[in-house]
Design an enzyme around this catalytic site. Sequence first.
Site, mmCIF file in Angstrom:
data_model
loop_
_atom_site.group_PDB
_atom_site.id
_atom_site.type_symbol
_atom_site.label_atom_id
_atom_site.label_comp_id
_atom_site.label_asym_id
_atom_site.label_seq_id
_atom_site.Cartn_x
_atom_site.Cartn_y
_atom_site.Cartn_z
ATOM 1 N N ARG A 153 0.847 -1.199 0.000
ATOM 2 C CA ARG A 153 0.000 0.000 0.000
ATOM 3 C C ARG A 153 0.875 1.239 0.000
ATOM 4 O O ARG A 153 2.032 1.205 0.391
ATOM 5 C CB ARG A 153 -0.941 -0.013 1.212
ATOM 6 C CG ARG A 153 -2.077 -1.021 1.017
ATOM 7 C CD ARG A 153 -3.216 -0.859 2.015
ATOM 8 N NE ARG A 153 -2.724 -1.010 3.367
ATOM 9 C CZ ARG A 153 -2.734 -0.024 4.264
ATOM 10 N NH1 ARG A 153 -3.190 1.168 3.960
ATOM 11 N NH2 ARG A 153 -2.271 -0.243 5.476
ATOM 12 N N LYS A 209 4.349 -6.364 11.695
ATOM 13 C CA LYS A 209 3.416 -6.742 10.621
ATOM 14 C C LYS A 209 3.668 -8.172 10.135
ATOM 15 O O LYS A 209 4.786 -8.526 9.756
ATOM 16 C CB LYS A 209 3.577 -5.753 9.467
ATOM 17 C CG LYS A 209 2.581 -5.926 8.359
ATOM 18 C CD LYS A 209 2.375 -4.610 7.660
ATOM 19 C CE LYS A 209 1.745 -4.759 6.298
ATOM 20 N NZ LYS A 209 1.440 -3.466 5.691
ATOM 21 N N ARG A 236 0.000 6.230 12.203
ATOM 22 C CA ARG A 236 1.233 5.827 12.870
ATOM 23 C C ARG A 236 1.026 5.981 14.384
ATOM 24 O O ARG A 236 0.773 7.088 14.837
ATOM 25 C CB ARG A 236 2.366 6.741 12.408
ATOM 26 C CG ARG A 236 3.734 6.212 12.637
ATOM 27 C CD ARG A 236 4.718 7.088 11.905
ATOM 28 N NE ARG A 236 4.530 7.031 10.453
ATOM 29 C CZ ARG A 236 5.040 6.090 9.665
ATOM 30 N NH1 ARG A 236 5.781 5.144 10.193
ATOM 31 N NH2 ARG A 236 4.842 6.106 8.373
HETATM 32 C C1 BTN Z 1 0.558 -3.735 2.333
HETATM 33 O O1 BTN Z 1 1.371 -2.851 2.048
HETATM 34 O O2 BTN Z 1 0.218 -3.944 3.499
HETATM 35 C C2 BTN Z 1 -0.063 -4.575 1.247
HETATM 36 C C3 BTN Z 1 0.836 -5.671 0.812
HETATM 37 C C4 BTN Z 1 0.211 -6.556 -0.234
HETATM 38 C C5 BTN Z 1 1.208 -7.501 -0.849
HETATM 39 C C6 BTN Z 1 0.549 -8.511 -1.732
HETATM 40 S S1 BTN Z 1 1.645 -9.801 -2.225
HETATM 41 C C7 BTN Z 1 0.455 -10.401 -3.348
HETATM 42 C C8 BTN Z 1 -0.190 -9.188 -3.983
HETATM 43 N N1 BTN Z 1 0.582 -8.762 -5.130
HETATM 44 C C9 BTN Z 1 1.160 -7.588 -4.933
HETATM 45 O O3 BTN Z 1 1.900 -7.010 -5.747
HETATM 46 N N2 BTN Z 1 0.822 -7.104 -3.732
HETATM 47 C C10 BTN Z 1 -0.050 -7.999 -3.016
#
Ligand code: BTN
Length: 326
Positions: free
Chosen positions: A122, A187, A323
């Site tokens: 994100r 996380k 945050r």
């Molecule tokens: C975040 O930042 O919390 C979201 C992370 C999401 C990662 C997943 S891995 C599978 C899917 N493909 C991606 O490119 N991103 C999501």
Amino acid sequence: METRFAVLAHLADGQFRSGEHIAGALGLSRAAVWKSVASLRALGLPVDAVRGRGYRLAQPFRLLAAEAILAGMAPARRARVVRLEILPLLDSTNAHLLRTPALPAEGFAVCLAESQSRGRGRRGRDWVSPFGANLYLSLATLLEAGPAGLDGLSLAVGVGLARALERAGAGGLGLKWPNDVIWRGRKLAGVLIELSTDRDGRARLVVGVGLNVQMPPAAATGIDQPWCDLREVLAQPVADRNALAAQVIDELVATVEAFAVEGLAPFMADWERLDVLRGCVVELQRPGRAVTGTVRGIDAAGALLLEADGGLQRVTSGEVSVRARP
Ligand code: BTN
């Protein structure tokens, strides 16, 4: 399949295989096998080479397998998975499903990758995605009712993911608005929801989940936030990523379908149980300024309720980053 992954399939059981045997089975030269082994090592897979015996993986390794994942799902949810793809290497499973030309008119297309070269997090972050260590998966479906109310879906998916992980034995989990799965302040998993519009005007929803399962220390140096993996949460190695993927996909299918009918309501009780921010003083990063306030939970649409500047502010997903203050 790329040559190096075909070679990996011959080594996956952890037994020695001679270069000659692998070369013969795959119609390659021994030099090509050697090159593939070097390239598997570059992906972080420890391949031993012993003169007179051949190559073997230092630890047996189970690749993700579609049959095993489908077999691990409840029949009703399995029936909703119209297409399941597993690829050794992709830029991003979300990007892959967003650009796939035709989606099934009904049900879900699911894609998993053993590694991602440009995994998306994100707010423009990268998602560190080393080979064979974790789960990177996305589900795509066409929406009947358009994209309204999807802020709430993002929270529901976080709850669904947490439920799947609890079923897999993980205790002490929490959710940090809008949908980070947290353990002891670090996380464990993240969700990225993306939308596009198909040629016929229907909205395409892609739900991407990254779950740290057994993060290799070398790859972890690229993570820019406190993190943990499931091995640490369970205090033991994760025996079977396929069973885990089955549980996660199963729960995500159920989540998206329940949300389409009932909205956020069936997820509220679990959200409240898992919410790690309620009552915390947080700083909201808004474009150009930061707002400090106390989190008072969420409303029925999934917006964060922040008590700040003498009033209650409604904060919608994607608008801000939260945050917790030290
Ligand atoms: C975040 O930042 O919390 C979201 C992370 C999401 C990662 C997943 S891995 C599978 C899917 N493909 C991606 O490119 N991103 C999501």
